[in-house]
Scaffold this motif. Structure first.
Motif, PDB file in Angstrom:
ATOM      1  N   GLY A 199     -44.196   5.579 -29.622  1.00 30.62           N
ATOM      2  CA  GLY A 199     -44.128   6.689 -30.584  1.00 30.62           C
ATOM      3  C   GLY A 199     -45.187   6.515 -31.655  1.00 30.62           C
ATOM      4  N   LYS A 200     -45.139   7.420 -32.623  1.00 34.16           N
ATOM      5  CA  LYS A 200     -46.167   7.421 -33.653  1.00 34.16           C
ATOM      6  C   LYS A 200     -46.178   6.096 -34.430  1.00 34.16           C
ATOM      7  N   PHE A 201     -44.994   5.655 -34.843  1.00 30.86           N
ATOM      8  CA  PHE A 201     -44.923   4.417 -35.627  1.00 30.86           C
ATOM      9  C   PHE A 201     -44.394   3.254 -34.808  1.00 30.86           C
ATOM     10  N   VAL A 202     -44.170   3.485 -33.536  1.00 25.97           N
ATOM     11  CA  VAL A 202     -43.518   2.466 -32.701  1.00 25.97           C
ATOM     12  C   VAL A 202     -44.447   2.124 -31.533  1.00 25.97           C
ATOM     13  N   PRO A 203     -45.015   0.906 -31.512  1.00 23.65           N
ATOM     14  CA  PRO A 203     -46.005   0.566 -30.483  1.00 23.65           C
ATOM     15  C   PRO A 203     -45.438   0.527 -29.077  1.00 23.65           C
ATOM     16  N   ALA A 204     -44.125   0.355 -28.963  1.00 20.63           N
ATOM     17  CA  ALA A 204     -43.500   0.393 -27.637  1.00 20.63           C
ATOM     18  C   ALA A 204     -42.056   0.800 -27.833  1.00 20.63           C
ATOM     19  N   ALA A 205     -41.566   1.674 -26.963  1.00 22.33           N
ATOM     20  CA  ALA A 205     -40.151   2.020 -27.010  1.00 22.33           C
ATOM     21  C   ALA A 205     -39.365   0.868 -26.382  1.00 22.33           C
ATOM     22  N   TYR A 206     -38.043   0.875 -26.630  1.00 20.31           N
ATOM     23  CA  TYR A 206     -37.176  -0.207 -26.165  1.00 20.31           C
ATOM     24  C   TYR A 206     -37.412  -0.581 -24.698  1.00 20.31           C
TER      25      TYR A 206
END
Ligand code: GLU
Length: 292
Positions: A199-206
């Motif tokens: 996501g925008k602020f998340v380099p990798a989702a769970y």
């Protein structure tokens, strides 16, 4: 013989509760019984939700529970490069696209489809609607132009293409006794639709972070709650696409609150620290989670 590797992987979004205690204790007990290694991984890849004070409290609770784990612990927020390489690999397979719909736009698009078809829109095993947009078919220059114009986007997996590429998938699920018979479970990743990879602020989702980490840490036995049972299908898909080994899995029962629902951090239910302050001992906690 290879030494089995177990891990407890809390997200530092809130204090640990009895459900986490069960998970951590089952991992530690199984690791001890198998002469295996016990790791703790701090799943703080979602920096919008993770808090250092929760991490400290979690590690204190684990120490109090008497769980011996290897140090240093792996902290996802320190490994963005590992996730970026995995994303590149999926992108090189032509499986990643930019999705531009906000939550509100997703809900609106689904309402339109449901009205048109007179049928409920398909939902994933957690009850969230599958991603409805045709962003996947957007031309690359068009997506690039939107991104350059400042439209926020997430990276998603083209699930149909990915599932077709790997073919049938399954995993090995073992029971309360690790050495007992395991079952082969057919994995259905397509039930999750086009999952978010970053996501925008998340380099990798769970889902992406967890498979990369389990592989890099050499985890052989993933022991976690039943709430993640169906997510395992996505993990098997990503492992296969990324050429990572498949661990074995055990999804343990969940601890429910007085309302019969699974405990949640946000509700602050049955917090371990609160129970400890109230005088509970580790023996009490073991008994409360049914480990006797
Ligand atoms: N971080 C996840 C959680 O706290 C657990 C992930 C896993 O065990 O795969 O629910």
């Amino acid at each position: 013989m290879t030494v089995p590797v177990f891990r407890f992987a809390p997200s530092p979004n809130g204090p640990l509760h009895l459900g986490h205690a069960l998970s951590a204790l089952v991992n530690a007990d199984m690791a001890a019984a198998a002469g295996g290694r016990m790791l703790v991984r701090i799943e703080d890849v979602d920096v919008t939700r993770a808090r250092p004070e929760h991490e400290r409290a979690i590690l204190d609770d684990l120490d109090w529970l008497g769980i011996a784990y290897e140090r240093p612990v792996r902290r996802q927020s320190e490994h963005a490069d590992d996730y970026a390489s995995a994303l590149e690999r999926l992108a090189a397979l032509g499986l990643v696209y930019r999705s531009f719909l906000s939550r509100t736009e997703i809900a609106a698009a689904i309402a339109v489809e449901e009205a048109r078809n007179g049928q409920p829109w398909p939902r994933d095993p957690d009850g969230a609607p599958l991603y409805p947009s045709r962003d996947r078919d957007r031309l690359e220059d068009e997506a690039e132009a939107l991104a350059n114009a400042g439209h926020p986007y997430a990276l998603r997996l083209d699930m149909t293409k990915a599932a077709r590429l790997v073919g049938p998938l399954s995993w090995q699920e073992f029971g309360d006794h690790r050495d007992g018979p395991a079952s082969t479970i057919v994995a259905d990743p397509a039930a999750w639709g086009d999952i978010v990879l970053a996501g925008k602020f998340v380099p990798a989702a769970y889902h992406l972070a967890v498979v990369v980490d389990d592989a890099l840490q050499g985890v052989t036995d993933v022991v976690r709650g039943r709430d993640l049972y169906y997510a395992t299908a996505v993990h098997r898909l990503l492992q296969t696409l990324l050429g990572l080994p498949a661990p074995r899995y055990h999804h343990h029962r969940l601890i429910t609150g007085p309302d019969g629902r699974k405990l949640s951090k946000s509700k602050g239910s049955e917090g371990l620290a609160a129970l400890r302050v109230a005088g509970a001992t580790v023996t009490d906690i073991r008994r409360m989670v049914g480990l006797g």
